[in-house]
Structure formats: structure tokens, C-alpha cells
Write a protein that holds these residues in place. Structure first.
Motif, PDB file in Angstrom:
ATOM      1  N   VAL A 111       0.879  -1.164   0.000  1.00  0.00           N
ATOM      2  CA  VAL A 111       0.000   0.000   0.000  1.00  0.00           C
ATOM      3  C   VAL A 111       0.919   1.216   0.000  1.00  0.00           C
ATOM      4  O   VAL A 111       1.621   1.468   0.976  1.00  0.00           O
ATOM      5  N   SER A 112       0.940   1.935  -1.116  1.00  0.00           N
ATOM      6  CA  SER A 112       1.944   2.982  -1.299  1.00  0.00           C
ATOM      7  C   SER A 112       1.353   4.373  -1.312  1.00  0.00           C
ATOM      8  O   SER A 112       0.385   4.656  -2.019  1.00  0.00           O
ATOM      9  N   SER A 113       1.935   5.257  -0.537  1.00  0.00           N
ATOM     10  CA  SER A 113       1.631   6.677  -0.601  1.00  0.00           C
ATOM     11  C   SER A 113       2.536   7.317  -1.660  1.00  0.00           C
ATOM     12  O   SER A 113       3.300   6.636  -2.320  1.00  0.00           O
ATOM     13  N   GLY A 114       2.441   8.621  -1.805  1.00  0.00           N
ATOM     14  CA  GLY A 114       3.362   9.345  -2.684  1.00  0.00           C
ATOM     15  C   GLY A 114       2.784   9.861  -3.984  1.00  0.00           C
ATOM     16  O   GLY A 114       3.468  10.581  -4.721  1.00  0.00           O
ATOM     17  N   ALA A 115       1.519   9.536  -4.302  1.00  0.00           N
ATOM     18  CA  ALA A 115       0.964   9.931  -5.593  1.00  0.00           C
ATOM     19  C   ALA A 115       0.826  11.447  -5.724  1.00  0.00           C
ATOM     20  O   ALA A 115       1.110  12.019  -6.778  1.00  0.00           O
ATOM     21  N   VAL A 116       0.378  12.103  -4.652  1.00  0.00           N
ATOM     22  CA  VAL A 116       0.198  13.560  -4.720  1.00  0.00           C
ATOM     23  C   VAL A 116       1.537  14.254  -4.965  1.00  0.00           C
ATOM     24  O   VAL A 116       1.664  15.105  -5.846  1.00  0.00           O
ATOM     25  N   GLY A 117       2.552  13.864  -4.177  1.00  0.00           N
ATOM     26  CA  GLY A 117       3.870  14.457  -4.353  1.00  0.00           C
ATOM     27  C   GLY A 117       4.448  14.191  -5.727  1.00  0.00           C
ATOM     28  O   GLY A 117       5.117  15.046  -6.319  1.00  0.00           O
ATOM     29  N   ALA A 118       4.184  13.004  -6.264  1.00  0.00           N
ATOM     30  CA  ALA A 118       4.729  12.631  -7.563  1.00  0.00           C
ATOM     31  C   ALA A 118       4.141  13.460  -8.698  1.00  0.00           C
ATOM     32  O   ALA A 118       4.815  13.724  -9.698  1.00  0.00           O
ATOM     33  N   GLY A 119       2.891  13.896  -8.561  1.00  0.00           N
ATOM     34  CA  GLY A 119       2.248  14.601  -9.660  1.00  0.00           C
ATOM     35  C   GLY A 119       2.146  16.098  -9.508  1.00  0.00           C
ATOM     36  O   GLY A 119       1.753  16.804 -10.448  1.00  0.00           O
ATOM     37  N   LEU A 120       2.536  16.627  -8.353  1.00  0.00           N
ATOM     38  CA  LEU A 120       2.309  18.041  -8.063  1.00  0.00           C
ATOM     39  C   LEU A 120       3.125  18.969  -8.954  1.00  0.00           C
ATOM     40  O   LEU A 120       2.601  19.945  -9.506  1.00  0.00           O
TER      41      LEU A 120
END
Length: 376
Positions: free
Chosen positions: A45-54
Motif C-alpha cells: 500500500v503505497s503513498s506518494g501519488a500527490v507528491g509525484a504529480g504536483l
């Protein structure tokens, strides 16, 4: 076959700037692949999507004040939609280097609190695992905005516990910036001591919890304790540890003590009871019951009848998971309600013989049947 769910927090997969930390992700993928090849079934279960696309969204945005709107809900939703593409591509490439296939699963906690959604998610992920494929899950931020708004701090902590619950996992690992639960906030108290093992999430333990430490990750110790409580009640162990500790995944799977272990006391619950426990943090409403009802539920294993209900909180429908508490505020149970909140307000405190007169529809004498209830 052993099954582990590994939650990778925002501060583990991104740098301070918010961009993805490829070296950290590669290290964790290498460890997960080693666990897979040693016989573990792995779910990430991975976080990081918001930071990756900002950054991409800001660069492409036509508005001059795009940077000032970074923390708006819509902008973070859009950033997550962009970032998910990059994030899953990275995981696919890195796992492929080990000859392992992955699958993307975007979920919401609301889906898992619905019985049909819970079963569909469970069956799909079971098929993936039996095929030797590693599911990469994440909160679907495009439609689930609670964390982005900041109303409910959960990040992927509770989602990972709900997935582990559905899959009857043996172990849940929450890997992030925190290296475990301490006697006080270690960022504020230099004398705070690590608590190596917890056998029950008590009110005293909850008093230690705080909110998120920064704006990159939305989860804090509070949401981790909620995840731990669900995991332990479902019959699985959980560990909170620093995701940047060398070879942390395989050292934990080998039984080494790192971080804080939350040890389950009970045996794994029946599938339906495990689903009901997802209402531990997602309940749609709450019923307060008198002492007689508490004894009937806890000591005799009875169903909840209208006569013992003294207060109804929230707006829920027939079939929703709700919580049951005592007049002193103690958790008693969670269960699937046979009536809507409006109906319960009509019949609470009444004898079951009066139900046909009070309601033009009757679904039985029980507000919550014992077969649809999980005790606290």
C-alpha cells in the motif's frame, strides 16, 4: 504460505521536496522481492501519488497562482491522478527487474465498509496473490477526499489495515518516518522512550497519539493506532517502524525486533466478523445503550434490542455498519444495523412487541442481530 501487507508512507517514498525518492523505493522493492522469493505473499500500500504529480500539474497549469493553491482539495486530487501513473510505472519497472508482475488497485475505505465491495476486493486480490502477482494499492484520491481535506487523518494507514483484514494477512507493516510508538512525542521530548511491544490499544496509549507532523503525509500516530486496533482485533500482528532502516522488511519478517510490535491476542476472526470490524474507524453512526444492554451483549451474547437503546447519533441506513457504546462512552461493539437511524429513533427504549405498531415496515426484533455484530 505467509501473507504480509506493507504500507509505505509518504516520508518513506518521497524526499523533503515532495518528489519521489527513487533510491528509497528501489531499496524497498528489492526487500519486498526478496520476501516474495522466500515464500511470502506481498501486498504493498503505497503513498506518494500527490507528491509525484504536483510539480507536473504546477508546470502545466495555466493559472499564475497555481503554487498558492497546492493545498486545495481539487489540486491535490488532480496531482494524485497524475502521480499515480508515474508511481505505478516505477513499481512496475523495479519489480520487473526481479521477474515479478504487479497490479494496480485503487480503493476507497468506503468501498471496503460495504459488504459487496469488501468481498469483491478480497476475491480480486486473492486471485492476484494466487497468480503470484504483487498488488500495489493506494487510496483513490480522485474520489476519496477525506485525507486531502484534512477532516480525517488517515493517509493509507487505515486503508492498509482494512486490506490486511480482508485478506486475513499474517502481518501488517507500517513503514514511515516514525520508528515506533514512544512514551511521549520524541520530537518534543528528548527523553521519550520507545515502546517495543503493545498488547492492547488502551485509552492511555491513545493519549500519546498526535496528529501528522508535516503537510506531506496526512497520517500520524493516531491513525496508526487505529490501524493497530483493527489489526489486533482481526487476529494479526502489526509493526510500526522506520522505513529507511537498512533491510527493514526482511529483518522484521525474520522476527527481529525493530520499532513497535502490536501483538494480536485473539485468533483470526470469521470473515464476516472481520468485515464488520472495518466499521471500527468508518462507522456511519452510533448507538448508546444502557448497562443492561451492555451486559446482554457482552456476557450473554444476545442481539441488541430497541429497549436498551438510549441515544442515536448520526445518519445511517439499514445495512450500514455502526458502533455501539455504553452510557459512559466505552466501546461495546460494531454491527450491521437492521434499521435506519430515523427508524431507531422511533423505536429506541420500546418493547419489541410495539415495533409493528410504530413502524409500517418491520425487519425483525433486533436492531443489530448477534450474527452481524463484533464485540469490542
Amino acid at each position: 504460505m505467509k501473507r504480509v501487507v506493507i504500507k509505505l508512507g509518504t516520508n518513506t517514498v518521497t524526499r523533503d521536496s515532495g518528489v519521489l525518492d527513487l533510491q528509497s523505493i528501489r531499496d524497498l522493492v528489492d526487500q519486498s522481492a526478496a520476501a516474495y522469493k522466500s515464500g511470502w505473499q506481498v501486498v504493498i500500500v503505497s503513498s506518494g501519488a500527490v507528491g509525484a504529480g504536483l510539480d507536473t500539474l504546477i508546470d502545466k497549469s495555466q493559472t499564475k497562482n497555481s503554487k498558492s493553491r497546492v493545498h486545495s482539495v481539487t489540486m491535490r486530487q488532480a496531482a494524485a491522478a497524475i502521480g499515480q501513473v508515474d508511481l505505478i510505472a516505477i513499481y512496475k519497472r523495479m519489480f520487473a527487474a526481479h521477474g515479478i508482475e504487479i497490479a494496480q488497485t485503487l480503493l476507497t475505505r468506503g468501498v471496503l465498509t460495504q459488504r459487496l465491495g469488501y468481498l469483491n476486493v478480497r476475491d480480486t486480490m486473492e486471485m492476484l496473490l494466487q497468480a503470484g502477482i504483487v498488488p500495489i494499492a493506494n487510496e483513490n484520491d480522485v474520489v476519496a477526499v477525506e485525507e486531502l481535506v484534512g477532516v480525517i487523518y488517515g493517509d493509507n494507514d487505515r486503508l492498509s489495515a482494512m486490506i490486511a483484514n480482508a485478506l486475513n494477512a499474517d502481518l501488517l507493516l507500517l513503514l514511515g518516518e516514525m520508528n515506533g510508538l514512544h512514551t511521549s512525542d520524541p520530537h518534543l521530548d528528548p527523553e521519550a522512550e520507545l515502546i517495543s511491544e503493545v498488547g492492547e490499544v488502551t485509552d492511555e496509549i491513545r493519549m500519546i497519539a498526535a496528529g501528522p507532523l508535516d503537510r506531506r503525509g496526512s497520517g500520524g500516530m493516531k491513525s496508526k493506532l487505529e490501524a493497530a486496533d483493527m489489526a489486533m482485533r482481526s487476529g494479526m500482528d502489526m509493526v510500526i517502524a522506520d522505513g529507511r532502516v537498512e533491510n527493514v522488511v526482511n529483518r522484521l519478517l525474520a522476527g527481529e525486533r525493530i520499532g513497535t510490535l502490536f501483538r494480536a491476542k485473539s485468533r483470526p476472526a470469521h470473515s464476516r466478523k472481520r468485515w464488520i470490524l472495518t466499521g471500527r474507524t468508518e462507522a456511519k453512526g452510533e448507538l448508546t445503550v444502557d448497562d443492561g444492554a451492555v451486559r446482554a451483549l457482552r456476557e450473554n451474547g444476545y442481539s441488541l434490542l430497541p429497549a436498551g437503546i438510549v441515544h442515536v447519533r448520526g445518519k445511517f441506513e439499514r445495512g450500514d455498519i455502526i458502533s455501539v457504546i455504553s452510557v459512559r462512552g466505552d466501546s461495546v461493539a460494531w454491527g450491521v444495523c437492521s434499521y435506519s437511524a430515523e427508524d431507531v429513533r422511533v423505536v429506541m427504549g420500546k418493547n419489541t412487541r410495539e415495533l409493528p405498531r410504530l413502524l409500517d415496515h418491520c425487519f425483525g426484533n433486533e436492531v443489530i442481530h448477534r450474527d452481524n455484530m463484533a464485540l469490542a
